[in-house]
Design a protein around this motif. Sequence first.
Motif, PDB file in Angstrom:
ATOM      1  N   CYS A   1      -9.583   1.262  -8.411  1.00 17.08           N
ATOM      2  CA  CYS A   1      -8.722   2.140  -9.206  1.00 17.08           C
ATOM      3  C   CYS A   1      -9.104   2.082 -10.682  1.00 17.08           C
TER       4      CYS A   1
ATOM      5  N   LEU B   1      -7.471   6.369  -2.775  1.00 16.99           N
ATOM      6  CA  LEU B   1      -7.658   4.953  -2.472  1.00 16.99           C
ATOM      7  C   LEU B   1      -6.392   4.337  -1.873  1.00 16.99           C
TER       8      LEU B   1
ATOM      9  N   ALA C   1       0.829  -1.210   0.000  1.00 15.75           N
ATOM     10  CA  ALA C   1       0.000   0.000   0.000  1.00 15.75           C
ATOM     11  C   ALA C   1       0.861   1.255   0.000  1.00 15.75           C
TER      12      ALA C   1
ATOM     13  N   TYR D   1      -5.980   1.879   6.348  1.00 11.71           N
ATOM     14  CA  TYR D   1      -6.862   0.746   6.606  1.00 11.71           C
ATOM     15  C   TYR D   1      -6.080  -0.473   7.110  1.00 11.71           C
TER      16      TYR D   1
ATOM     17  N   THR E   1      -9.353  -3.017  -4.060  1.00  9.59           N
ATOM     18  CA  THR E   1      -8.803  -1.682  -4.322  1.00  9.59           C
ATOM     19  C   THR E   1      -8.330  -1.555  -5.763  1.00  9.59           C
TER      20      THR E   1
ATOM     21  N   PHE F   1     -14.124  -0.477   5.052  1.00  9.09           N
ATOM     22  CA  PHE F   1     -13.627  -0.577   3.676  1.00  9.09           C
ATOM     23  C   PHE F   1     -14.738  -0.311   2.669  1.00  9.09           C
TER      24      PHE F   1
ATOM     25  N   ALA G   1     -13.973   3.168   0.596  1.00 11.73           N
ATOM     26  CA  ALA G   1     -13.349   2.872  -0.699  1.00 11.73           C
ATOM     27  C   ALA G   1     -14.398   2.695  -1.794  1.00 11.73           C
TER      28      ALA G   1
ATOM     29  N   LEU H   1      -5.833   2.960   1.854  1.00 12.52           N
ATOM     30  CA  LEU H   1      -5.397   1.584   2.054  1.00 12.52           C
ATOM     31  C   LEU H   1      -4.300   1.495   3.109  1.00 12.52           C
TER      32      LEU H   1
ATOM     33  N   ALA I   1     -14.081  -5.069  -8.217  1.00  7.60           N
ATOM     34  CA  ALA I   1     -14.220  -4.444  -6.899  1.00  7.60           C
ATOM     35  C   ALA I   1     -15.262  -5.152  -6.045  1.00  7.60           C
TER      36      ALA I   1
ATOM     37  N   ARG J   1      -6.895   7.625  -7.420  1.00 14.19           N
ATOM     38  CA  ARG J   1      -5.890   6.606  -7.108  1.00 14.19           C
ATOM     39  C   ARG J   1      -5.187   6.918  -5.794  1.00 14.19           C
TER      40      ARG J   1
END
Length: 538
Positions: free
Chosen positions: A136, A99, A57, A106, A132, A266, A270, A103, A154, A96
């Motif tokens: 993206c 996210l 990440a 997260y 993720t 999440f 996200a 991440l 996703a 991007r």
Amino acid sequence: MDLGSLVSGTINDTLSVSLPLFRTEATLAAGMVLLLLCRMLPVLRWFDSAAVALGVAGFAAFFAWTDLQELWQDAEFRRELFGGLLVFDSLTAAIRFLLAAFLVLYVVFTKVSGIPDREDGADFYVLVLGGTLGMCLMASANHLLMVFMAVEMASVPSYALAAILKGRKAASEAGLKYAVYGAGAAGIMLYGISLLAGVLGTCHFPSMAAELGRLIGEGTATGEIMVLFLGGLMLAVGLAFKLSAVPFHFWCPDVFEGAAAEVGAFLSVASKTAAVALVLRIVYGLGTLPGDAAAGIVAEGLGDVRHFMAYVVGVMAVATCTLGNLAAYGQTNMKRMLAYSTIAHAGYLMMGVAAATALVGTTGDGGQRAVAALVFYLATYAFMNLAAFAIVAVLRNRLRSEEIASYAGLVRTSPGMVVATVVVLVSLIGLPPLAGFVGKFLVFSSLVNAIRAGAEQPLMLVLLVVGGLNTVISLFYYLRVLKVMTFDPPPEGQPAEAEPTVTFPGVFVAALSIPVVLLGIFWAQLYDYAQLAGSFAL
């Protein structure tokens, strides 16, 4: 052009143009492979999967940040990747980074909360990275087939994440419900995509926009226009499912309540970020054409397309925001209440999308500012909602309950956690001087700008009034939680001893809450980046 030249050109374009702008997604894909190897090979099993996921990440966030910084030199830079399937521009770079940065936070959150355990960690983080990656791709989709593939990439990991808790009936039920609803929404969306592609003869957004403008502008092919209308509504079903927008929100409360709080965090942050980006991508991809390409009959037809999309999004925004706030009031489970809160915030975000859609045909930078408001809202929402679910997870570990009633009297034993909850929930309401107020103010300002510009005035006025009324409604259920924490006596059996002044989970919650305060006061820098993201709308 012969086959050899075509293959050679495709390879050169992929290696020299597409892959250098695809580093973030490639990093996530490589991280998935590495985690699977850690799961499969005994020699690698001693690696901590959370540390591996955090490193992946971090690299993804670094590459996304680098791409975003490079766009300061040319904010309107736009490049199609992989033969037009994806597009790289300021919106892609900004989403991007949001996210990837989320991440990083997260993974730290899951390590702090204790879910997943070490045995299931590799599986859990593979699913998170895969989801993720799909998100993206949603933000950069430039082709209807990529829209479907990205949404499914996703969604499918999310189904498994919802049921990740072993031996828990509620989690299994949540995963099953999510998968069933998702399969239905995917089927409807795919059928809508087939209708649109069949009538227009292409799935590439700019090509579709040109053909849409011509067909609707001429107005002669009535039957084809009706098929396009039906296909557009079916496509909207899939997008509404990802946004948990009414009337496709049924899965959200049950899944959030049954799944772990970590999974809810999440899905709520996200998924919303990627879904809003995809809706913007479709609105601008199918509703605009650059320069002289949108002139005459084509421009008139595209104006009708944007009018249709603005009203579809606007009507759903009104229903979503209102139902989310009204239904949240009667909830007794904290995760279920946050699920309806997520639905309500999806409604506010859709209001901003409707404003951005209406402002496309106007002069000035109104569309850019509307998109910037949405990106700013998403950035602050990430801190607010991740902090909210982190509080739920920390209190779950301590109280062994996620019911609101079990929070009674926490001000005596966990005053720091109560202060953090006050900050987060008041920000979710949208009161000053917190970040939620600035985000909501910017979205409402975009509605005002649309009214002043004469763009879809009746709709924008309704959205502004409904948004204001729903903000007042949300006061009651958010403040009810704070009232339980501070004024109600503690239930029998609750630990009476005070929590230690400093704990690792408490420090993490504080680290998420502090930006909620700071971004409500010092928000100009973040808004500059949000405006950069909105440059694609110029």
